[in-house]
Design an enzyme around this catalytic site. Structure first.
Site, short mmCIF file in Angstrom:
data_model
loop_
_atom_site.label_atom_id
_atom_site.label_comp_id
_atom_site.label_asym_id
_atom_site.label_seq_id
_atom_site.Cartn_x
_atom_site.Cartn_y
_atom_site.Cartn_z
N ASP A 165 -89.79 10.93 26.97
CA ASP A 165 -89.61 12.39 26.99
C ASP A 165 -89.76 13.00 25.60
OD1 ASP A 165 -89.09 11.82 29.61
OD2 ASP A 165 -86.92 12.06 29.43
N SER B 26 -75.61 28.81 22.42
CA SER B 26 -76.68 28.78 23.41
C SER B 26 -76.61 30.02 24.28
CB SER B 26 -76.53 27.53 24.30
OG SER B 26 -77.33 27.68 25.45
N GLY C 83 -81.23 19.52 34.34
CA GLY C 83 -80.98 18.63 35.48
C GLY C 83 -82.11 18.62 36.49
N THR D 12 -91.17 2.90 33.24
CA THR D 12 -91.97 1.90 32.52
C THR D 12 -91.70 1.97 31.02
OG1 THR D 12 -93.73 3.55 32.59
CG2 THR D 12 -93.90 1.73 34.16
N TYR E 224 -79.12 5.22 36.26
CA TYR E 224 -80.28 4.98 35.39
C TYR E 224 -80.01 3.72 34.55
CZ TYR E 224 -83.77 5.87 31.73
OH TYR E 224 -84.81 5.76 30.85
N SER F 260 -83.29 18.04 27.98
CA SER F 260 -82.53 17.43 26.87
C SER F 260 -83.47 17.06 25.72
CB SER F 260 -81.81 16.15 27.31
OG SER F 260 -81.16 16.34 28.51
C1 GLA Z 1 -85.96 9.74 32.08
C2 GLA Z 1 -85.83 9.05 30.73
C3 GLA Z 1 -87.18 8.48 30.29
C4 GLA Z 1 -87.81 7.64 31.38
C5 GLA Z 1 -87.77 8.35 32.74
C6 GLA Z 1 -88.21 7.47 33.87
O1 GLA Z 1 -86.77 10.86 31.99
O2 GLA Z 1 -85.38 9.95 29.75
O3 GLA Z 1 -87.04 7.74 29.10
O4 GLA Z 1 -87.21 6.37 31.46
O5 GLA Z 1 -86.47 8.84 33.04
O6 GLA Z 1 -89.55 7.19 33.76
#
Ligand code: GLA
Length: 389
Positions: A180, A71, A130, A39, A232, A136
């Site tokens: 995120d 790292s 992952g 969303t 994605y 990230s």
């Molecule tokens: C990943 C992307 C977010 C979001 C989700 C799905 O985590 O980084 O921006 O789009 O997928 O909700």
């Protein structure tokens, strides 16, 4: 999974690697999104909370225009790059340097936008990569905070989230939304963050499943995913195409779902719209339930979200479906895949006294199929990014 690493050993590691003490240690968390998947880039709503697990960065200021990153999770040569530069993704870095595109990308974007400079970095993470838990974004946000502090820049956290997202989009080449990075920077302990991804306005919603004798399990399905791998981006493009056909700026603006579905000839686009529009309503409903103190009722929302992601958005994967099915059969209240899809983690809401039974049921279902055993992680709503030392 181990608890958050202490700052002191990382600082000692920094001293061993760079021959000097760091100027500080910064930490940013991963996230779990309670609800509101795919969303964010449709300018809708999300409801994530920060995990106790995350990424720590020990850092020292440099004034030679170089960012150098090491790292603890990636043995090998440190990666050095100038902070003045174009997109890392255009430089054709070999795969073994790919992880460093995140901190270097952030350094370049912050340099251009805020005038920060270089740094020496040592990175440590207790968040699986992952696993769909935003490792990230945690790396980006810890680096961004470190660079701002080191170079005396006082940036607003919403602006920093947008810059970290820009780094991931433009420097790394992964077309993620704003969720995120916002979660990593804006979440607070004991709360979920209700974020309006169009206006950027957000509010804290109390989230304490333990008070209702409930537990939220995070199940790392051990099938890994990457935002940059194309699926994605295809979903994003489908949503944008549907919005254009419907004549709205973003799918968030669809108010008449039935009418929108009637007017779209393509069944794939109809499914995508159905997911995004209903998922936005589920976020608002879930936030309402949390505010009312009805955490248990979130279970039904999680189940509805999972079915929508599986059948309408078509981004679930076998290990996620099996984990949700096994959890429900063992008496959990609800569960769903989280994150970008095609791999990563699942969340399961269960009565606390059933959590062991639910874990065992998921583990047994994986063993029956000869899949790698799932990993479980405690999902405690924790602090957003901060200076740790
Ligand atoms: C990943 C992307 C977010 C979001 C989700 C799905 O985590 O980084 O921006 O789009 O997928 O909700």
């Amino acid at each position: 999974m181990t608890a958050a690493p202490e700052a002191a050993p990382l600082a000692a590691g920094f001293a061993a690697a760079y021959g000097r003490a760091p100027d500080g240690v910064w930490r940013a968390p991963g996230r779990v999104n309670l609800i509101g998947e795919h969303t964010d880039y449709n300018e809708g709503f999300v409801l994530p909370f920060a995990l106790a697990h995350g990424v720590s960065v020990a850092a020292a200021r440099r004034d030679d225009g170089i960012v150098e990153a090491r790292s603890l999770q990636v043995p090998g040569e440190p990666v050095s790059a100038p902070v003045d530069g174009g997109p890392v993704v255009a430089e054709g870095w070999p795969p073994e340097r790919a992880w460093a595109a995140y901190p270097v990308g952030v350094a370049r974007v912050l340099r251009a936008a805020l005038g920060t400079g270089g740094a020496s970095l040592l990175i440590d993470a207790d968040l699986p990569r992952g696993a769909g838990l935003s490792s990230s974004a945690a790396l980006e946000c810890a680096t961004a905070l470190a660079l701002c502090d080191l170079h005396g820049v006082d940036a607003d956290r919403r602006e920093l989230a947008a810059l970290a997202q820009r780094a991931e989009n433009e420097q790394v080449g992964a077309p993620c939304g704003i969720m995120d990075q916002s979660a990593s920077l804006l979440c607070t302990p004991g709360n979920a963050l209700l974020l309006d991804c169009r206006s950027g306005l957000s509010g804290q919603v109390p989230y304490a499943p333990g008070d209702a004798d409930l537990t939220l399990l995070v199940v790392d399905t051990r099938a890994s995913h990457a935002i940059g791998d194309g699926d994605y981006g295809r979903r994003r493009a489908e949503c944008e195409e549907a919005a254009a056909l419907l004549g709205v700026p973003a799918l968030r603006d669809v108010t008449d779902l039935a009418g929108a579905l009637r007017s779209l000839p393509d069944p794939v686009l109809r499914r995508r719209v159905q997911h995004v529009v209903t998922e936005n309503h589920r976020v608002e409903a879930a936030a309402g339930l949390l505010r009312a103190g009805a955490v248990a009722d979130l279970g039904a929302m999680l189940n509805a979200s999972h079915l929508s992601l599986r059948d309408q958005f078509e981004i679930s994967w076998p290990q996620a479906d099996t984990a949700v099915d096994a959890a429900l059969r063992a008496g959990a209240r609800g569960g769903r895949m989280i994150g970008g899809g095609f791999g990563g983690s699942v969340i399961v809401l269960t009565a606390a006294d059933r959590a062991d039974r639910v874990r065992d049921a998921i583990t047994a279902a994986y063993a029956e199929r000869a899949w790698t055993a799932p990993a479980f992680l405690d999902a405690v709503p924790s602090a957003g990014a901060h200076r740790a030392a």
